[in-house]
Design a protein around this motif. Structure first.
Motif, PDB file in Angstrom:
ATOM      1  N   SER A  73       6.396  11.808  -1.054  1.00 47.20           N
ATOM      2  CA  SER A  73       6.472  11.998   0.390  1.00 47.20           C
ATOM      3  C   SER A  73       6.527  10.690   1.186  1.00 47.20           C
ATOM      4  O   SER A  73       6.816  10.721   2.370  1.00 47.20           O
ATOM      5  CB  SER A  73       5.270  12.824   0.867  1.00 47.20           C
ATOM      6  OG  SER A  73       4.071  12.137   0.559  1.00 47.20           O
ATOM      7  N   SER A  74       6.276   9.569   0.569  1.00 53.45           N
ATOM      8  CA  SER A  74       6.267   8.311   1.320  1.00 53.45           C
ATOM      9  C   SER A  74       7.682   7.870   1.668  1.00 53.45           C
ATOM     10  O   SER A  74       8.656   8.255   1.028  1.00 53.45           O
ATOM     11  CB  SER A  74       5.557   7.223   0.521  1.00 53.45           C
ATOM     12  OG  SER A  74       6.300   6.921  -0.626  1.00 53.45           O
ATOM     13  N   ASP A  75       7.778   7.034   2.690  1.00 55.76           N
ATOM     14  CA  ASP A  75       9.064   6.588   3.193  1.00 55.76           C
ATOM     15  C   ASP A  75       9.517   5.270   2.567  1.00 55.76           C
ATOM     16  O   ASP A  75      10.621   4.814   2.804  1.00 55.76           O
ATOM     17  CB  ASP A  75       8.974   6.431   4.717  1.00 55.76           C
ATOM     18  CG  ASP A  75      10.335   6.383   5.355  1.00 55.76           C
ATOM     19  OD1 ASP A  75      11.263   7.012   4.828  1.00 55.76           O
ATOM     20  OD2 ASP A  75      10.488   5.685   6.375  1.00 55.76           O
ATOM     21  N   SER A 125       0.818  -1.218   0.000  1.00 57.42           N
ATOM     22  CA  SER A 125       0.000   0.000   0.000  1.00 57.42           C
ATOM     23  C   SER A 125       0.851   1.267   0.000  1.00 57.42           C
ATOM     24  O   SER A 125       0.471   2.268  -0.600  1.00 57.42           O
ATOM     25  CB  SER A 125      -0.963   0.003   1.189  1.00 57.42           C
ATOM     26  OG  SER A 125      -0.250  -0.070   2.397  1.00 57.42           O
ATOM     27  N   CYS A 126       2.014   1.229   0.633  1.00 51.97           N
ATOM     28  CA  CYS A 126       2.878   2.419   0.653  1.00 51.97           C
ATOM     29  C   CYS A 126       3.355   2.760  -0.758  1.00 51.97           C
ATOM     30  O   CYS A 126       3.260   3.908  -1.194  1.00 51.97           O
ATOM     31  CB  CYS A 126       4.065   2.166   1.578  1.00 51.97           C
ATOM     32  SG  CYS A 126       5.191   3.571   1.699  1.00 51.97           S
ATOM     33  N   GLU A 127       3.832   1.771  -1.492  1.00 49.19           N
ATOM     34  CA  GLU A 127       4.297   2.011  -2.861  1.00 49.19           C
ATOM     35  C   GLU A 127       3.131   2.374  -3.774  1.00 49.19           C
ATOM     36  O   GLU A 127       3.253   3.231  -4.646  1.00 49.19           O
ATOM     37  CB  GLU A 127       5.040   0.785  -3.405  1.00 49.19           C
ATOM     38  CG  GLU A 127       5.704   1.042  -4.726  1.00 49.19           C
ATOM     39  CD  GLU A 127       6.610  -0.095  -5.175  1.00 49.19           C
ATOM     40  OE1 GLU A 127       7.370   0.124  -6.130  1.00 49.19           O
ATOM     41  OE2 GLU A 127       6.549  -1.189  -4.579  1.00 49.19           O
ATOM     42  N   ARG A 128       1.988   1.750  -3.540  1.00 49.52           N
ATOM     43  CA  ARG A 128       0.793   2.067  -4.330  1.00 49.52           C
ATOM     44  C   ARG A 128       0.391   3.532  -4.129  1.00 49.52           C
ATOM     45  O   ARG A 128       0.071   4.243  -5.090  1.00 49.52           O
ATOM     46  CB  ARG A 128      -0.349   1.135  -3.930  1.00 49.52           C
ATOM     47  CG  ARG A 128      -1.613   1.324  -4.741  1.00 49.52           C
ATOM     48  CD  ARG A 128      -2.714   0.410  -4.235  1.00 49.52           C
ATOM     49  NE  ARG A 128      -2.343  -0.968  -4.364  1.00 49.52           N
ATOM     50  CZ  ARG A 128      -2.740  -1.764  -5.344  1.00 49.52           C
ATOM     51  NH1 ARG A 128      -3.533  -1.293  -6.282  1.00 49.52           N
ATOM     52  NH2 ARG A 128      -2.369  -3.017  -5.396  1.00 49.52           N
ATOM     53  N   ASN A 129       0.438   4.006  -2.879  1.00 49.58           N
ATOM     54  CA  ASN A 129       0.109   5.412  -2.594  1.00 49.58           C
ATOM     55  C   ASN A 129       1.117   6.352  -3.253  1.00 49.58           C
ATOM     56  O   ASN A 129       0.746   7.414  -3.759  1.00 49.58           O
ATOM     57  CB  ASN A 129       0.068   5.653  -1.088  1.00 49.58           C
ATOM     58  CG  ASN A 129      -1.114   4.970  -0.437  1.00 49.58           C
ATOM     59  OD1 ASN A 129      -2.114   4.668  -1.090  1.00 49.58           O
ATOM     60  ND2 ASN A 129      -1.006   4.705   0.851  1.00 49.58           N
ATOM     61  N   ALA A 130       2.403   5.961  -3.252  1.00 48.25           N
ATOM     62  CA  ALA A 130       3.424   6.786  -3.901  1.00 48.25           C
ATOM     63  C   ALA A 130       3.181   6.860  -5.405  1.00 48.25           C
ATOM     64  O   ALA A 130       3.313   7.927  -6.012  1.00 48.25           O
ATOM     65  CB  ALA A 130       4.809   6.214  -3.609  1.00 48.25           C
ATOM     66  N   LEU A 131       2.806   5.730  -6.020  1.00 44.48           N
ATOM     67  CA  LEU A 131       2.510   5.734  -7.456  1.00 44.48           C
ATOM     68  C   LEU A 131       1.279   6.593  -7.757  1.00 44.48           C
ATOM     69  O   LEU A 131       1.230   7.287  -8.774  1.00 44.48           O
ATOM     70  CB  LEU A 131       2.312   4.309  -7.962  1.00 44.48           C
ATOM     71  CG  LEU A 131       3.573   3.448  -8.009  1.00 44.48           C
ATOM     72  CD1 LEU A 131       3.224   2.009  -8.364  1.00 44.48           C
ATOM     73  CD2 LEU A 131       4.584   4.016  -8.985  1.00 44.48           C
ATOM     74  N   ASN A 132       0.283   6.561  -6.880  1.00 46.42           N
ATOM     75  CA  ASN A 132      -0.888   7.442  -7.041  1.00 46.42           C
ATOM     76  C   ASN A 132      -0.481   8.907  -6.956  1.00 46.42           C
ATOM     77  O   ASN A 132      -0.974   9.749  -7.710  1.00 46.42           O
ATOM     78  CB  ASN A 132      -1.948   7.128  -5.987  1.00 46.42           C
ATOM     79  CG  ASN A 132      -2.757   5.902  -6.324  1.00 46.42           C
ATOM     80  OD1 ASN A 132      -2.853   5.505  -7.482  1.00 46.42           O
ATOM     81  ND2 ASN A 132      -3.329   5.274  -5.314  1.00 46.42           N
TER      82      ASN A 132
END
Length: 194
Positions: free
Chosen positions: A155-157, A135-142
Motif C-alpha cells: 500500500s505504500s507509495d 522508513s517508507c520502504e522499511r514499512n513496505a518490507l514489513n
C-alpha cells in the motif's frame, strides 16, 4: 546532452553547498594565483592540479549522456553521479585552504579562517544524516514480511527494491527470492503496488 543544463540547475538547487564549494575553490585559486603563485612552487602545483581536475571533470560530465537515459536519473546528473567531481573539488578546497591558512598573515588570515569555518559548518549541517529517509520502504518490507498472502499488495507509495513501482507481481520474482534469502520473509512472497 540537452538534459545536462537542466540537470545542473536541479543539482545546484538541491545541493546549494556544491555551488558554494565551486565559489570557494575559485576564490582560493584567485588568492593563490595573485599572491602565492611562486611560493616554493606549492601554489603553482595546486593551481595545476585544479586545472587538470577541471579538464577531467568536464570530460567526465560530457561522457555521461553517452551512457543513455535511465529512469533513475532523468536529468543525466544527480548528486551521486557527480560525486567524483564533488570529491575532487573538496580535495582542492582542502589543499588550497590549508595552503592559504599557513601563508596568509594578519587580518586576512583571521578573516579567511572565519570564512572557512563558517563554510565548513554549513557544509556539515547540509550533509546531516539521512538515516530516517528509508522508513517508507522499511514499512513496505514489513508489510510484505507480515502478510500471509503469497502475492502481497503493497500500500505504500514509495518504490520497493526497484527504481520505479512494481505494478505487475511477476516483476517482483527476483526481489522475492532475495527477500527470502536475506530472511525478511520465510517463504517466497511476490508483491506489487497499486
Amino acid at each position: 546532452y540537452a538534459l545536462l543544463p537542466g540537470g545542473f540547475v536541479k543539482l545546484f538547487f538541491q545541493m546549494p553547498f556544491v555551488l558554494i564549494l565551486i565559489v570557494m575553490v575559485t576564490v582560493n585559486a584567485l588568492l593563490i594565483r595573485k599572491y602565492f603563485n611562486a611560493v616554493d612552487g606549492y601554489g603553482r602545483k595546486i593551481l595545476n592540479f585544479l586545472k587538470w581536475t577541471i579538464v577531467c571533470s568536464v570530460i567526465y560530465i560530457l561522457l555521461l549522456p553517452l551512457g543513455g537515459y535511465r529512469i533513475y536519473r532523468p536529468d543525466i546528473l544527480s548528486f551521486d553521479i557527480i560525486l567524483p567531481v564533488t570529491l575532487s573539488l573538496i580535495l582542492i578546497f582542502g589543499l588550497s585552504s590549508y595552503f592559504l591558512i599557513f601563508n596568509l598573515s594578519g587580518k586576512f588570515k583571521i578573516i579567511f579562517s572565519i570564512v572557512i569555518i563558517l563554510y565548513l559548518s554549513v557544509y556539515c549541517y547540509e550533509n546531516k544524516s539521512t538515516s530516517g529517509n528509508n522508513s517508507c520502504e522499511r514499512n513496505a518490507l514489513n508489510q510484505i514480511s507480515e502478510s500471509t498472502e503469497s502475492v502481497v499488495i503493497v500500500s505504500s507509495d514509495c518504490t520497493v527494491m526497484s527504481w520505479d513501482k512494481i505494478k505487475d507481481y511477476k516483476e517482483s520474482e527476483l526481489n522475492a527470492e532475495m527477500l527470502k534469502y536475506w530472511g525478511v520473509t520465510k517463504e517466497k512472497k511476490l508483491y506489487y503496488q497499486k
